[in-house]
Scaffold this active site. Structure first.
Site, PDB file in Angstrom:
ATOM      1  N   GLU A  95       0.646  -1.041  -0.131  1.00  0.00           N
ATOM      2  CA  GLU A  95      -0.027  -0.052  -0.411  1.00  0.00           C
ATOM      3  C   GLU A  95       0.956   1.628  -0.197  1.00  0.00           C
ATOM      4  OE1 GLU A  95      -3.910  -0.992   2.179  1.00  0.00           O
ATOM      5  OE2 GLU A  95      -2.702  -0.546   3.067  1.00  0.00           O
ATOM      6  N   CYS A 108       3.381   8.503   0.665  1.00  0.00           N
ATOM      7  CA  CYS A 108       4.090   7.993   1.960  1.00  0.00           C
ATOM      8  C   CYS A 108       3.856   6.290   1.032  1.00  0.00           C
ATOM      9  CB  CYS A 108       3.103   7.811   2.918  1.00  0.00           C
ATOM     10  SG  CYS A 108       3.381   6.742   4.815  1.00  0.00           S
ATOM     11  N   CYS A 115       5.605  -6.096   7.601  1.00  0.00           N
ATOM     12  CA  CYS A 115       6.691  -5.401   8.954  1.00  0.00           C
ATOM     13  C   CYS A 115       7.333  -6.789   9.734  1.00  0.00           C
ATOM     14  CB  CYS A 115       5.927  -4.265   9.349  1.00  0.00           C
ATOM     15  SG  CYS A 115       7.188  -3.523  10.140  1.00  0.00           S
ATOM     16  N   CYS A 119       4.905  -3.907  16.378  1.00  0.00           N
ATOM     17  CA  CYS A 119       4.261  -2.763  17.243  1.00  0.00           C
ATOM     18  C   CYS A 119       3.272  -2.954  17.892  1.00  0.00           C
ATOM     19  CB  CYS A 119       4.810  -1.210  16.265  1.00  0.00           C
ATOM     20  SG  CYS A 119       6.151  -0.897  16.905  1.00  0.00           S
ATOM     21  N   CYS A 122       0.172  -0.697  15.812  1.00  0.00           N
ATOM     22  CA  CYS A 122      -0.330  -0.991  14.100  1.00  0.00           C
ATOM     23  C   CYS A 122      -0.374  -1.977  13.629  1.00  0.00           C
ATOM     24  CB  CYS A 122       0.814  -0.888  14.149  1.00  0.00           C
ATOM     25  SG  CYS A 122       1.559  -0.979  12.042  1.00  0.00           S
ATOM     26  N   GLY A 166       6.196  -1.773   6.697  1.00  0.00           N
ATOM     27  CA  GLY A 166       8.322  -1.900   6.803  1.00  0.00           C
ATOM     28  C   GLY A 166       8.542  -0.699   7.687  1.00  0.00           C
ATOM     29  N   GLU A 167       9.627  -1.681   8.146  1.00  0.00           N
ATOM     30  CA  GLU A 167      10.651  -1.130   8.879  1.00  0.00           C
ATOM     31  C   GLU A 167      11.913  -1.039   7.640  1.00  0.00           C
ATOM     32  OE1 GLU A 167      13.026   0.403   9.998  1.00  0.00           O
ATOM     33  OE2 GLU A 167      11.880   1.016  11.982  1.00  0.00           O
ATOM     34  N   SER A 198      11.452   6.636   8.122  1.00  0.00           N
ATOM     35  CA  SER A 198      11.201   6.659   9.938  1.00  0.00           C
ATOM     36  C   SER A 198      11.145   5.085  10.194  1.00  0.00           C
ATOM     37  CB  SER A 198       9.701   6.333   9.865  1.00  0.00           C
ATOM     38  OG  SER A 198       9.061   6.850  10.853  1.00  0.00           O
ATOM     39  N   SER A 221      10.147   6.867  15.725  1.00  0.00           N
ATOM     40  CA  SER A 221       8.961   6.105  15.945  1.00  0.00           C
ATOM     41  C   SER A 221       9.482   5.837  17.247  1.00  0.00           C
ATOM     42  CB  SER A 221       8.363   5.107  15.567  1.00  0.00           C
ATOM     43  OG  SER A 221       7.454   4.815  15.566  1.00  0.00           O
ATOM     44  N   ASN A 297      -4.486   5.944  15.012  1.00  0.00           N
ATOM     45  CA  ASN A 297      -5.570   5.721  14.685  1.00  0.00           C
ATOM     46  C   ASN A 297      -6.474   3.767  14.432  1.00  0.00           C
ATOM     47  OD1 ASN A 297      -5.467   8.415  12.719  1.00  0.00           O
ATOM     48  ND2 ASN A 297      -3.601   7.618  12.922  1.00  0.00           N
ATOM     49  N   CYS A 339      -2.272   7.167   9.009  1.00  0.00           N
ATOM     50  CA  CYS A 339      -0.472   6.354  10.020  1.00  0.00           C
ATOM     51  C   CYS A 339      -1.023   4.878  11.364  1.00  0.00           C
ATOM     52  CB  CYS A 339       0.111   7.115  11.226  1.00  0.00           C
ATOM     53  SG  CYS A 339       1.478   6.450  11.908  1.00  0.00           S
TER      54      CYS A 339
END
Length: 353
Positions: A95, A108, A115, A119, A122, A166-167, A198, A221, A297, A339
């Site tokens: 995405e 973005c 990922c 977290c 998320c 992803g990281e 990020s 983050s 979110n 986010c």
């Protein structure tokens, strides 16, 4: 003779890559023509490259694809945000999001399919990791969205943030190559000041990023004010402790025009107290930085709530006494584009026609 590798696509290649691909039989200017068409002119089809001979284009067409992702679906938010579900060459999907604003547009993008960082607030973390994206797949997201919306980096104020799936620092080689392609003034031409990556805090990779000659800005983050709290919310902290992360931030080689950005997702009753805010100030006040606050979110499977606006404002008030602090306005919540919400949600909000 063209040097062909299985599955090779043109987007993602730097000029030396294209020169090697075309081989010594082609004149030296041919690779430059192709590079110019792919990145500066952002041609979406090889047949549309008017600077190449018909014979040479036929050779390219029989062996290569440009390699842009396909738009599987596009979702339009009531606030103007667009979420793209993009299909890759191997049929995996990722995405990307376009956030238009007066005078600028922000794209973005993702750096991995899924990922691995896990977290707890998320939606992307619920997917796990499928694979890294190539440099071409990273750049291709920008080109695809720019083409779909008539954007040109050289004529528009385009920002790119690697804050999607992803990281990024766990795919650093491809991220840096993509960044070189995005910022090359002879190519796409986005300013280094307009690209941000990020990270959840992969300390050794932060050091490697800082050594790169061409690199994006860095956002961290943070999301917690203590080691114990951060371990619960971000399990990666068990490997890269909060104290080590802050030491890496202090050592990070900022350019004269640059600040570190700290992102802090506020979770109701978990990390949003005034005491948390005061501890955040103690963590970051000695750094050349700013803080972006993000009210959670929400999404299915996320066991947290969004704080009330008054609580977010109080948190901001404490931090901004010492450090520039901003509240990030949520964009595209109604289409799962905000986010932390990217999880390839494919319900038919809007279908491409």
């Amino acid at each position: 003779m063209l040097q062909v590798l299985e599955g090779q696509t043109l987007v993602g290649m730097e000029l030396p890559d294209l020169q090697q691909l075309l081989g010594p039989e082609q004149p030296t200017y041919r690779a430059r023509q192709l590079y110019d068409a792919l990145y500066r002119k952002q041609v979406a089809n090889l047949s549309d490259i008017c600077t190449l001979s018909q014979g040479f284009k036929k050779q390219l067409l029989t062996k290569f694809a440009i390699g842009l992702p396909g738009v599987e679906k596009r979702f339009d938010s009531s606030d103007g945000t667009r979420r793209y579900l993009l299909r890759l060459e191997d049929n995996r999907t990722i995405e990307a999001v376009l956030m238009p604003e007066p005078g600028r547009d922000t794209i973005c993008i993702s750096s991995q399919v899924g990922c691995p960082v896990d977290c707890k607030f998320c939606l992307t973390a619920l997917m796990g990791l499928e694979r890294n994206l190539t440099a071409g797949e990273i750049v291709g997201q920008v080109l695809c969205i720019a083409h779909d919306n008539g954007l040109k980096a050289t004529a528009s104020q385009v920002n790119v943030v690697l804050m999607g799936m992803g990281e990024p620092l766990l795919n650093l080689e491809n991220v840096l190559k993509a960044n070189r392609l995005l910022t090359d003034p002879d190519g796409i031409g986005i300013s280094q000041k307009r690209i941000t990556v990020s990270t959840s805090g992969i300390v050794p990779k932060m050091e490697e990023l800082g050594r790169a000659a061409v690199r994006p800005k860095l956002a961290i983050s943070l999301n917690a004010s203590t080691e114990e709290q951060r371990r619960k919310l971000m399990p990666i902290t068990r490997k890269y402790h909060l104290a080590d992360l802050m030491a890496a931030c202090k050592a990070y080689p900022l350019r004269p025009w640059e600040k570190l950005t700290f992102e802090y997702v506020l979770l109701k009753g978990i990390n949003d107290s005034d005491h948390d805010a005061k501890r955040v100030v103690r963590l970051v006040a000695h750094l050349n930085c700013k803080v972006n606050l993000i009210g959670l979110n929400p999404g299915p499977g996320i066991p947290y709530e969004t704080p009330d606006p008054e609580r977010i404002a109080s948190f901001q008030g404490i931090i901004r006494r010492s450090v520039p602090c901003f509240i990030r306005k949520p964009r595209g919540r109604d289409i799962f584009a905000a986010c932390g919400q990217l999880k390839r949600v494919a319900s038919d909000i809007v279908r491409i026609t």
